[in-house]
Design an enzyme around this catalytic site. Structure first.
Site, short mmCIF file in Angstrom:
data_model
loop_
_atom_site.label_atom_id
_atom_site.label_comp_id
_atom_site.label_asym_id
_atom_site.label_seq_id
_atom_site.Cartn_x
_atom_site.Cartn_y
_atom_site.Cartn_z
N GLU A 22 -4.99 -4.86 10.64
CA GLU A 22 -3.98 -3.84 10.84
C GLU A 22 -4.26 -3.11 12.16
O GLU A 22 -5.07 -2.17 12.18
CB GLU A 22 -4.00 -2.82 9.70
CG GLU A 22 -3.71 -3.42 8.34
CD GLU A 22 -3.16 -2.37 7.36
OE1 GLU A 22 -2.23 -2.72 6.64
OE2 GLU A 22 -3.65 -1.23 7.35
N ASN A 25 0.87 -1.18 0.00
CA ASN A 25 0.00 0.00 0.00
C ASN A 25 0.90 1.23 0.00
O ASN A 25 1.49 1.56 1.01
CB ASN A 25 -0.90 -0.03 1.25
CG ASN A 25 -1.76 1.21 1.37
OD1 ASN A 25 -1.81 2.03 0.45
ND2 ASN A 25 -2.44 1.35 2.49
N LYS A 67 0.11 4.24 -0.26
CA LYS A 67 -0.53 5.42 0.36
C LYS A 67 -0.32 6.65 -0.55
O LYS A 67 -0.24 6.50 -1.76
CB LYS A 67 -0.02 5.61 1.79
CG LYS A 67 -0.18 4.33 2.61
CD LYS A 67 0.02 4.51 4.08
CE LYS A 67 -0.16 3.16 4.78
NZ LYS A 67 -0.05 3.24 6.24
N HIS A 100 -9.52 0.93 5.28
CA HIS A 100 -8.24 1.20 5.95
C HIS A 100 -8.48 2.20 7.08
O HIS A 100 -9.29 3.12 6.96
CB HIS A 100 -7.24 1.76 4.93
CG HIS A 100 -5.84 1.75 5.44
ND1 HIS A 100 -5.39 2.68 6.36
CD2 HIS A 100 -4.79 0.92 5.20
CE1 HIS A 100 -4.12 2.41 6.64
NE2 HIS A 100 -3.74 1.34 5.95
N SER A 147 3.82 -2.01 10.33
CA SER A 147 5.28 -2.03 10.52
C SER A 147 5.92 -3.36 10.17
O SER A 147 6.91 -3.77 10.79
CB SER A 147 5.64 -1.62 11.96
OG SER A 147 5.19 -0.31 12.23
N GLY A 207 2.79 2.39 10.82
CA GLY A 207 3.74 3.49 10.66
C GLY A 207 4.44 3.87 11.94
O GLY A 207 5.09 4.92 12.01
N GLU A 210 -6.85 4.65 8.03
CA GLU A 210 -6.63 6.05 7.66
C GLU A 210 -7.86 6.63 6.98
O GLU A 210 -8.19 7.80 7.14
CB GLU A 210 -5.38 6.17 6.78
CG GLU A 210 -4.11 5.91 7.59
CD GLU A 210 -2.93 5.35 6.82
OE1 GLU A 210 -2.95 5.38 5.57
OE2 GLU A 210 -1.98 4.87 7.47
P1 13P Z 1 3.30 0.40 7.66
O1 13P Z 1 3.81 -0.89 7.09
O2 13P Z 1 4.04 1.62 7.15
O3 13P Z 1 3.17 0.36 9.15
O4 13P Z 1 1.79 0.60 7.09
C1 13P Z 1 0.89 -0.44 7.21
C2 13P Z 1 -0.34 -0.10 6.46
O5 13P Z 1 -1.10 0.77 6.85
C3 13P Z 1 -0.59 -0.82 5.20
O6 13P Z 1 -1.87 -0.58 4.73
#
Ligand code: 13P
Length: 249
Positions: free
Chosen positions: A166, A9, A11, A94, A212, A172, A96
């Site tokens: 997640e 992803n 982003k 997600h 992560s 992150g 976010e």
């Molecule tokens: P990270 O691997 O940067 O923690 O992000 C995970 C994520 O949100 C994947 O959709």
């Protein structure tokens, strides 16, 4: 047998030239052919990426969609449009999107339905906050997200979905769920699905872990019995790391 998957992803990262460079670098790596590799770049890259990926086994995902086919929804992209440029997967739910764009489970379930009806595959995300985990509410949160987002699908439709667990506190942050914590939730998601749809359906759905994940911790996570791969953020922006993750089973 369940599909093993590593999905990147991206982003809101990388402009078109930077994105193409990363994609070409990924194509130059030695990806594990037994694992389905998926890239989810920003919308604006999808059309040209499909052409670059046309003779490869790498899947192409969008990071979002609108649930209507067309209409007066300024700034939005429909599933029909995604399909027309060859997108096969859509990341939905997600954290976010839930947090910054106020997407609730009802809105997400409309998107899930439209994606499935158009023959694309949702990558449906769920996950608890740190406070929910500290309060011991994480099972309740996950069960609610799974039921509200997915349980209006029939068996065949659900089998077309990929689920990603997640935990929000691990995204992150550099903090990863331990293999035991992740395995516990993945088994719980499978049990929740089995109660509604039966073991056959539950045992055939790929459930990815995200938060992560990097080459240093992937193997111990991906080797858990109910973890079928990862949805990767930061580490997917590096071609070598992404390739290594496909070999981490
Ligand atoms: P990270 O691997 O940067 O923690 O992000 C995970 C994520 O949100 C994947 O959709």
């Amino acid at each position: 047998m369940r599909q093993k998957i590593v999905a990147g992803n991206w982003k809101m990262n990388l402009d078109l030239d930077e994105g193409k460079e990363l994609l070409i670098n990924i194509l130059d790596t030695d990806l594990n052919n037994d694992v389905l590799a998926i890239v989810a770049p920003p919308y604006i890259h999808l059309n040209s990426f499909k052409r670059i990926l046309s003779h490869t086994n790498i899947g192409l995902a969008a990071q979002n969609c609108h649930h209507q086919d067309s209409g007066a929804y300024t700034g939005e992209i429909s599933v029909k449009m995604l399909k027309s440029v060859g997108v096969e997967y859509v990341i939905l739910g997600h954290s976010e999107r839930r947090e910054y764009f106020q997407e609730d489970s009802l809105a997400i379930s409309f998107k899930v339905n439209t994606v499935v009806q158009n023959g694309l595959r949702p990558i449906y995300c769920c996950g608890e906050t740190l406070i929910e985990r500290q309060d011991g509410e994480h099972f309740k949160t996950i069960a609610k997200q799974i039921k509200q987002g997915l349980f209006n699908l029939n068996e065949m439709e659900l089998l077309n979905c990929i689920i990603a667990y997640e935990p929000i506190w691990a995204i992150g942050t550099g903090e990863t769920a331990s293999p035991a914590q992740a395995q516990e939730i993945h088994a719980f998601i499978r049990k929740t699905i089995a109660q509604q749809y039966g073991d056959l359906v539950a045992n055939n759905i790929s459930i990815l872990y995200g938060g992560s994940v990097k080459p240093a911790n992937a193997q111990e996570l991906f080797n858990c019995p109910d973890i079928d791969g990862g949805l990767i953020g930061g580490a997917a922006l590096d071609a070598k790391s992404f390739a290594t993750l496909t070999h981490s089973f």
